[in-house]
Design an enzyme around this catalytic site. Structure first.
Site, PDB file in Angstrom:
ATOM      1  N   CYS A 294      42.084  39.228 -47.294  1.00 36.81           N
ATOM      2  CA  CYS A 294      41.884  37.905 -46.792  1.00 36.81           C
ATOM      3  C   CYS A 294      40.440  37.057 -47.592  1.00 36.81           C
ATOM      4  CB  CYS A 294      41.760  37.823 -45.373  1.00 36.81           C
ATOM      5  SG  CYS A 294      43.235  38.038 -44.606  1.00 36.81           S
TER       6      CYS A 294
HETATM    7  N1  LIG Z   1      46.239  42.507 -43.321  1.00 37.89           N
HETATM    8  C1  LIG Z   1      45.578  41.679 -42.691  1.00 37.89           C
HETATM    9  O1  LIG Z   1      44.699  41.742 -41.952  1.00 37.89           O
HETATM   10  C2  LIG Z   1      45.955  39.945 -42.535  1.00 37.89           C
HETATM   11  C3  LIG Z   1      45.521  39.111 -41.756  1.00 37.89           C
HETATM   12  C4  LIG Z   1      45.877  37.920 -42.070  1.00 37.89           C
HETATM   13  C5  LIG Z   1      46.734  37.253 -42.900  1.00 37.89           C
HETATM   14  N2  LIG Z   1      47.224  38.246 -43.722  1.00 37.89           N
HETATM   15  C6  LIG Z   1      48.092  37.829 -44.686  1.00 37.89           C
HETATM   16  O2  LIG Z   1      49.482  38.213 -44.560  1.00 37.89           O
HETATM   17  C7  LIG Z   1      50.235  38.616 -45.671  1.00 37.89           C
HETATM   18  C8  LIG Z   1      50.718  39.939 -45.729  1.00 37.89           C
HETATM   19  O3  LIG Z   1      49.745  40.639 -45.764  1.00 37.89           O
HETATM   20  P1  LIG Z   1      49.819  42.547 -45.685  1.00 37.89           P
HETATM   21  O4  LIG Z   1      48.397  42.566 -45.187  1.00 37.89           O
HETATM   22  O5  LIG Z   1      50.645  42.636 -44.431  1.00 37.89           O
HETATM   23  O6  LIG Z   1      50.336  43.004 -46.936  1.00 37.89           O
HETATM   24  P2  LIG Z   1      50.735  44.329 -47.438  1.00 37.89           P
HETATM   25  O7  LIG Z   1      50.719  44.506 -48.721  1.00 37.89           O
HETATM   26  O8  LIG Z   1      50.349  45.229 -46.136  1.00 37.89           O
HETATM   27  O9  LIG Z   1      52.488  44.192 -47.025  1.00 37.89           O
HETATM   28  C9  LIG Z   1      53.421  43.139 -47.629  1.00 37.89           C
HETATM   29  C10 LIG Z   1      54.610  43.998 -47.791  1.00 37.89           C
HETATM   30  O10 LIG Z   1      55.354  43.058 -48.259  1.00 37.89           O
HETATM   31  C11 LIG Z   1      56.328  43.866 -49.023  1.00 37.89           C
HETATM   32  N3  LIG Z   1      56.923  42.850 -50.084  1.00 37.89           N
HETATM   33  C12 LIG Z   1      56.479  42.263 -51.168  1.00 37.89           C
HETATM   34  N4  LIG Z   1      57.529  41.413 -51.744  1.00 37.89           N
HETATM   35  C13 LIG Z   1      58.440  41.659 -51.153  1.00 37.89           C
HETATM   36  C14 LIG Z   1      59.867  40.951 -51.226  1.00 37.89           C
HETATM   37  N5  LIG Z   1      60.158  40.210 -52.175  1.00 37.89           N
HETATM   38  N6  LIG Z   1      60.788  41.218 -49.886  1.00 37.89           N
HETATM   39  C15 LIG Z   1      60.498  42.234 -49.044  1.00 37.89           C
HETATM   40  N7  LIG Z   1      59.309  42.640 -48.894  1.00 37.89           N
HETATM   41  C16 LIG Z   1      58.174  42.367 -50.060  1.00 37.89           C
HETATM   42  C17 LIG Z   1      55.565  44.808 -49.604  1.00 37.89           C
HETATM   43  O11 LIG Z   1      56.382  46.200 -50.140  1.00 37.89           O
HETATM   44  C18 LIG Z   1      54.619  45.285 -48.630  1.00 37.89           C
HETATM   45  O12 LIG Z   1      55.369  46.110 -47.654  1.00 37.89           O
HETATM   46  C19 LIG Z   1      49.268  37.960 -46.887  1.00 37.89           C
HETATM   47  O13 LIG Z   1      49.445  36.820 -47.228  1.00 37.89           O
HETATM   48  C20 LIG Z   1      48.180  38.063 -46.239  1.00 37.89           C
HETATM   49  O14 LIG Z   1      47.184  37.584 -46.777  1.00 37.89           O
HETATM   50  C21 LIG Z   1      46.939  39.401 -43.740  1.00 37.89           C
END
Ligand SMILES: NC(=O)c1ccc[n+]([C@@H]2O[C@H](COP(=O)([O-])OP(=O)(O)OC[C@H]3O[C@@H](n4cnc5c(N)ncnc54)[C@H](O)[C@@H]3O)[C@@H](O)[C@H]2O)c1
Length: 456
Positions: A294
């Site tokens: 983030c």
């Molecule tokens: N991790 C955090 O603490 C956090 C906090 C706030 C916001 N976010 C936001 O949340 C969102 C997700 O983050 P995350 O940390 O969970 O990411 P991550 O990489 O852990 O997980 C994302 C998942 O999406 C899957 N994916 C990618 N393309 C896909 C598709 N076309 N169809 C289905 N699945 C697909 C990936 O394989 C992966 O498992 C991001 O925008 C991030 O900025 C994350």
């Protein structure tokens, strides 16, 4: 279009009321797209509330692990996955099942590309995959962090290319040919156990009041408080404000730390003293550079978008410049500390303690440790790492290290031990006793007195 010939108020209340009552009585089927750090915990929260949840991911390895009742996130025990499975949770990559969902939440990555610009390809490809299966009356929520306007200008136009000609419900006028759309940002703070997930208020911004209300109802089942805002763009901007606030304040303390080092003042002592002020001060802490999915990334989504409006976000740029320079400062400080011992960085044996981007978590994304290791290697250092959360650091989008975890022993064998991530299960007093030189980027050795410690 059916809508034009039907009485809007009747169809409006029907589509809304059907989903509303399904959310109330937990018969709504929920699809979570992207089963990562955000999506998987969401699956568990909704399953706990007796919703039947289907997870969608393109990563077959994740689907297999979940199908076997396993977990790939350290803080999520397998027992929780198994409990969710007993409640009907399944994981799949078959997007045709989207048609069976009443509500769909999108949690896919939003990284930056090599030019530090937003990479929205994950959102657009997800939308491409959902569009053929969108159903009237469905609620589709985007959670991925992004710039204001993404839901309206990118997500909805793709979803509206569905074969049934369904449109996103806008204003008060909608009917059996519409679906509901909202944006609701994720606010998870990995590793922070002081706030229960349920107690983190959830901001929701629907494209129209009905979408906001349905979104509140969905999240109201798992969060104690929902905070409605007027539009998806306001919700998107809320998330960015929160992260930019952190990014700018971290840059401020990082810059003041550099000054304090020159002035011989302990910045940690100063922050501790300032924190006693009961109003108007919130403590942020310096470190070896920003990490995580983030804070190092999200602000640049806004600065990129701002250019479209002929606007420069100067605070973001300055904060980025300072925070990005911190790994270089750490490497320069390590070289200077070795120099004091008549050693050079070139050829020095350096052990990195902690490669996760912050303490007590198993997440490497954007970790400053990765940059620091690469910079040290470029200078000719022989670098090893120890981290209880990683057996191996392989290849990522921006790094290619291929390094195995080194046991925490023979510390006297290293010219320098460099604390990058202050995991709680390290015994820092013991580490200092055993080492020749400890470079501490996190104040992890607070309370340990030794000439071998160099703060940076
Ligand atoms: N991790 C955090 O603490 C956090 C906090 C706030 C916001 N976010 C936001 O949340 C969102 C997700 O983050 P995350 O940390 O969970 O990411 P991550 O990489 O852990 O997980 C994302 C998942 O999406 C899957 N994916 C990618 N393309 C896909 C598709 N076309 N169809 C289905 N699945 C697909 C990936 O394989 C992966 O498992 C991001 O925008 C991030 O900025 C994350």
């Amino acid at each position: 279009m059916i809508m034009e010939t039907m009485e809007p108020s009747v169809t409006t209340s029907t589509a809304f009321e059907i989903l509303s009552s399904k959310l109330d009585n937990r018969t709504a089927r929920i699809g979570i797209i992207g089963l990562g750090y955000v999506g998987l915990p969401l699956v568990l929260l909704l399953s706990e509330q007796k919703f039947r949840v289907t997870g969608f991911d393109i990563d077959q390895k994740k689907i297999k692990v979940l199908a076997e009742g396993g977990s790939y996130i350290v803080r999520i025990p397998e027992t929780e996955i198994q409990a969710a499975k007993a409640g009907g949770f399944t994981a799949t990559s078959d997007y045709s099942l989207i048609a069976e969902m009443d509500a769909v939440i999108i949690c896919v990555p939003t990284p930056l590309n090599d030019h530090h610009e937003p990479d929205l390809s994950y959102i657009s490809s997800t939308a491409d995959s959902i569009a053929p299966h969108v159903r009237a009356g469905q609620l589709i929520v985007l959670e991925s962090t992004t710039y204001p306007g993404t839901t309206n200008d990118l997500l909805i136009p793709i979803l509206e290319k569905n074969p049934r000609g369904l449109k996103a419900a806008r204003g008060e006028r909608f009917g059996t040919d519409t679906f509901f759309v909202a944006f609701s940002p994720e606010r998870e703070d990995p590793g922070n156990d002081t706030v229960a997930r349920r107690d983190i208020p959830k901001v929701v911004g629907g494209l129209n009041p009905a979408a906001t209300e349905l979104c509140r109802k969905l999240y109201g089942s798992i969060f104690n408080r929902t905070v409605p805002v007027s539009t998806p763009a306001a919700a998107e901007m809320t998330k960015l404000l929160e992260n930019i606030y952190r990014c700018v304040n971290i840059a401020l303390v990082n810059e003041l730390k550099l000054l304090c080092l020159r002035m011989g003042i302990d910045i940690w002592e100063v922050i501790g003293a300032a924190s006693t002020k009961p109003f108007g001060f919130h403590a942020f802490y310096p470190g070896p550079g920003l990490g995580g999915h983030c804070i190092p990334i999200d602000p640049f989504y806004l600065s990129w978008k701002a250019k479209e409006y002929d606007f420069r976000t100067r605070f973001i740029e300055l904060a980025g410049e300072i925070n990005l320079s911190m790994p270089y400062h750490v490497v320069a400080s390590t070289a200077a500390a070795l120099n004091q011992q008549h050693k050079t960085l070139n050829g020095a044996k350096v052990l990195i303690l902690g490669v996760a981007y912050k303490k007590d978590i198993d997440d490497l994304r954007e970790s400053p440790a990765l940059t620091i290791i690469e910079l040290l290697q470029k200078e000719g250092a022989q670098v090893s790492f120890n981290d209880p959360y990683f057996d191996y650091v392989g290849r990522g989008r921006k790094y290619n290290l291929e390094m195995a975890n080194t046991p925490l022993e023979n510390l006297g064998h290293y010219d320098a031990v460099l604390i990058v991530t202050d995991h709680s299960n390290y015994d820092y007093r013991w580490i200092v006793e055993q080492s020749n030189l400890v470079v501490d980027t996190r104040n992890a050795t607070k309370g340990v007195r030794s000439d071998k410690i160099v703060h940076c």
